[in-house]
Design an enzyme around this catalytic site. Structure first.
Site, PDB file in Angstrom:
ATOM      1  N   PHE A 104      36.317  47.372  37.520  1.00  0.00           N
ATOM      2  CA  PHE A 104      35.338  46.845  37.223  1.00  0.00           C
ATOM      3  C   PHE A 104      33.804  47.361  37.638  1.00  0.00           C
ATOM      4  O   PHE A 104      34.045  47.946  38.503  1.00  0.00           O
ATOM      5  CB  PHE A 104      35.319  45.244  37.810  1.00  0.00           C
ATOM      6  CG  PHE A 104      34.284  44.191  37.169  1.00  0.00           C
ATOM      7  CD1 PHE A 104      34.318  43.678  36.102  1.00  0.00           C
ATOM      8  CD2 PHE A 104      32.900  43.944  37.694  1.00  0.00           C
ATOM      9  CE1 PHE A 104      33.534  42.932  35.109  1.00  0.00           C
ATOM     10  CE2 PHE A 104      31.882  43.059  37.268  1.00  0.00           C
ATOM     11  CZ  PHE A 104      32.481  42.490  35.741  1.00  0.00           C
ATOM     12  N   ASP A 127      40.252  43.741  45.232  1.00  0.00           N
ATOM     13  CA  ASP A 127      39.413  42.804  44.122  1.00  0.00           C
ATOM     14  C   ASP A 127      40.447  41.695  43.455  1.00  0.00           C
ATOM     15  O   ASP A 127      41.044  42.242  42.654  1.00  0.00           O
ATOM     16  CB  ASP A 127      38.514  43.584  43.226  1.00  0.00           C
ATOM     17  CG  ASP A 127      37.686  42.781  42.519  1.00  0.00           C
ATOM     18  OD1 ASP A 127      37.891  41.589  42.229  1.00  0.00           O
ATOM     19  OD2 ASP A 127      36.649  43.238  41.992  1.00  0.00           O
ATOM     20  N   TYR A 186      34.592  31.495  40.315  1.00  0.00           N
ATOM     21  CA  TYR A 186      34.110  30.749  38.924  1.00  0.00           C
ATOM     22  C   TYR A 186      35.045  31.065  37.699  1.00  0.00           C
ATOM     23  O   TYR A 186      34.683  30.372  36.728  1.00  0.00           O
ATOM     24  CB  TYR A 186      32.550  31.162  38.833  1.00  0.00           C
ATOM     25  CG  TYR A 186      32.337  32.713  38.666  1.00  0.00           C
ATOM     26  CD1 TYR A 186      32.756  33.515  37.708  1.00  0.00           C
ATOM     27  CD2 TYR A 186      31.768  33.316  39.697  1.00  0.00           C
ATOM     28  CE1 TYR A 186      32.588  34.926  37.744  1.00  0.00           C
ATOM     29  CE2 TYR A 186      31.194  34.526  39.823  1.00  0.00           C
ATOM     30  CZ  TYR A 186      31.805  35.467  38.724  1.00  0.00           C
ATOM     31  OH  TYR A 186      31.534  36.566  38.755  1.00  0.00           O
ATOM     32  N   LYS A 187      36.081  31.666  37.752  1.00  0.00           N
ATOM     33  CA  LYS A 187      37.086  31.872  36.906  1.00  0.00           C
ATOM     34  C   LYS A 187      38.070  30.882  36.819  1.00  0.00           C
ATOM     35  O   LYS A 187      37.916  29.626  36.514  1.00  0.00           O
ATOM     36  CB  LYS A 187      37.615  33.258  36.818  1.00  0.00           C
ATOM     37  CG  LYS A 187      36.791  34.618  36.634  1.00  0.00           C
ATOM     38  CD  LYS A 187      37.356  35.660  36.866  1.00  0.00           C
ATOM     39  CE  LYS A 187      36.236  36.904  36.995  1.00  0.00           C
ATOM     40  NZ  LYS A 187      35.312  37.036  35.923  1.00  0.00           N
ATOM     41  N   ARG A 223      39.224  39.863  24.567  1.00  0.00           N
ATOM     42  CA  ARG A 223      40.089  39.364  25.515  1.00  0.00           C
ATOM     43  C   ARG A 223      40.402  37.929  25.308  1.00  0.00           C
ATOM     44  O   ARG A 223      39.437  37.170  24.966  1.00  0.00           O
ATOM     45  CB  ARG A 223      39.524  39.516  26.805  1.00  0.00           C
ATOM     46  CG  ARG A 223      39.299  40.798  27.246  1.00  0.00           C
ATOM     47  CD  ARG A 223      39.202  40.851  28.873  1.00  0.00           C
ATOM     48  NE  ARG A 223      37.966  39.935  29.305  1.00  0.00           N
ATOM     49  CZ  ARG A 223      37.640  39.608  30.474  1.00  0.00           C
ATOM     50  NH1 ARG A 223      38.297  40.433  31.624  1.00  0.00           N
ATOM     51  NH2 ARG A 223      36.712  39.106  30.866  1.00  0.00           N
TER      52      ARG A 223
END
Length: 394
Positions: free
Chosen positions: A116, A193, A218-219, A368
């Protein structure tokens, strides 16, 4: 046949026609959160006022961290805390790992080309600050980093390796235990991560002997936009931990207001400034649901959801020239798949959004399909991918 189907009704919007396929970027809010937030404002903030710091708030970062460790991370108490954004947490962890190595001959940081952007930018900046060398693993964009690649990239000059457990583009699930062992064989430390894995796959940080880990909430943890990240530090490193951002809340007695910085013992020393208490409210409900359902059951549904998505892809999208940019083996992927097509653009996704189908776009031409096991239904998957087919046929 979905044993977790009833959990979907805990989420706001689950009774609408929206096909939400982006829970791997921002999870749906719980209905409970709509009650918890005003209760917090009314009772804790409005009722107890500043007394709430002593009564509950000061303990929340570690209390929620311990629940997260127990329910999601496979971490014993006292090693996980809620603090800062993912970017800041990763910076702290990488710098703390470098300080723990404390060997001038180990001057290389290892990372991969497909990680990322935040992870790459951070390591590039730290290398510039410290005069360190970057060693890049050339990862396959449609797969991810392998154990063999890590063994090849690490050696007597390696200090720290930073990797993501799940590749944010392809959804490839790295072999966390084997890669951790390979890094340790080279005499180095590893920072993981977990942003795309926490809440969607079983992790087992303690069993794997992981050194450091970070992730957002928050996912799959449904903490809401900007909810604070978590930091994990293995207990063997805590006595000598030296994190770089000294703030009042990380001091041994935050309210002593004394001269000089003396870090708090244990994982609390990883705090810096005032914790984002308001941002921790929403994730508590999800952690309760995860403990009730179990990560084993959540992972089982995740594998079934992605397997179904691949089956639908083969029937509806592959004949139209689409390509699957995700491993086909469910054990080698997280909880999203990526579909590539030369005609997929950001405008394609915007058109899908206008039709209440919400995946996300990753340049140059990938869509995605993110599947959050507690809130995503199989019907949503089918409806969403049917809409993608119609866009290609238009």
């Amino acid at each position: 046949h979905d044993p977790l189907a009833h959990y979907r009704h805990h989420f706001i919007g689950s009774d609408t026609p929206v096909s939400y396929l982006d829970g791997n970027s921002l999870g749906r809010p719980l209905k409970r959160t709509a009650d918890d937030v005003p209760a917090f404002i009314r009772d804790d903030w409005g009722g107890r006022l500043i007394r709430s710091w002593d009564e509950r708030w000061l303990a929340m970062p570690q209390a929620i961290g311990d629940q997260l460790g127990r329910a999601v991370l496979g971490a014993a108490p006292g090693q996980t805390i809620i603090a800062d954004s993912t970017t800041v947490v990763l910076y702290k962890l990488i710098r703390a790992a470098l300080a723990a190595v404390a060997d001038p001959d180990r001057n290389e940081l290892v990372l991969d080309t497909e990680n990322f952007p935040t992870d790459r930018y951070l390591v590039e900046g730290i290398a510039l600050e410290e005069g360190l060398t970057l060693r890049w693993i050339q990862a396959d964009p449609a797969a991810g980093v392998t154990v063999d690649q890590v063994r090849e990239a690490t050696g007597p000059r390696t200090a720290v390796v930073l990797l993501s457990q799940i590749a944010y583009r392809s959804g490839h699930l790295a072999d966390l235990p084997a890669i951790t062992a390979a890094v340790h064989d080279a005499g180095a430390l590893v920072v993981w991560d977990l942003c795309h894995s926490a809440g969607s796959v079983e992790i087992g940080l303690d069993d794997a002997g992981v050194d450091f880990a970070a992730g957002c909430t928050y996912k799959y943890l449904n903490g809401g936009p900007g909810s604070p990240a978590f930091a994990y530090v293995n207990h063997r490193h805590l006595p000598s931990l030296n994190q770089p951002i000294w703030g009042w809340m990380g001091r041994k007695d935050a309210f002593e207001m004394a001269a000089g910085y003396e870090p708090a013992a244990g994982i609390r020393g990883f705090l810096s400034g005032t914790p984002a208490i308001f941002g921790m409210i929403a994730m508590q409900g999800t952690l309760d649901l995860i403990e009730e359902a179990s990560m084993a059951a959540i992972r089982e549904k995740s594998e079934k959801l992605t397997a179904f998505a691949v089956e639908v892809f083969d029937v509806l999208l592959a004949p139209l020239g689409a390509e699957l940019a995700t491993p086909r083996d469910p054990a080698r992927r997280g909880s999203h798949i990526t579909v590539d097509h030369a005609e997929f653009t950001k405008a394609t996704v915007e058109a899908l959004w206008d039709g209440d189908v919400i995946p996300d776009f990753r340049a140059p031409h990938g869509i995605r399909v993110g599947l959050s096991p507690l809130s995503t239904s199989f019907r949503e998957v089918l409806q969403g991918m049917e809409a993608m087919r119609k866009r290609l046929q238009a």
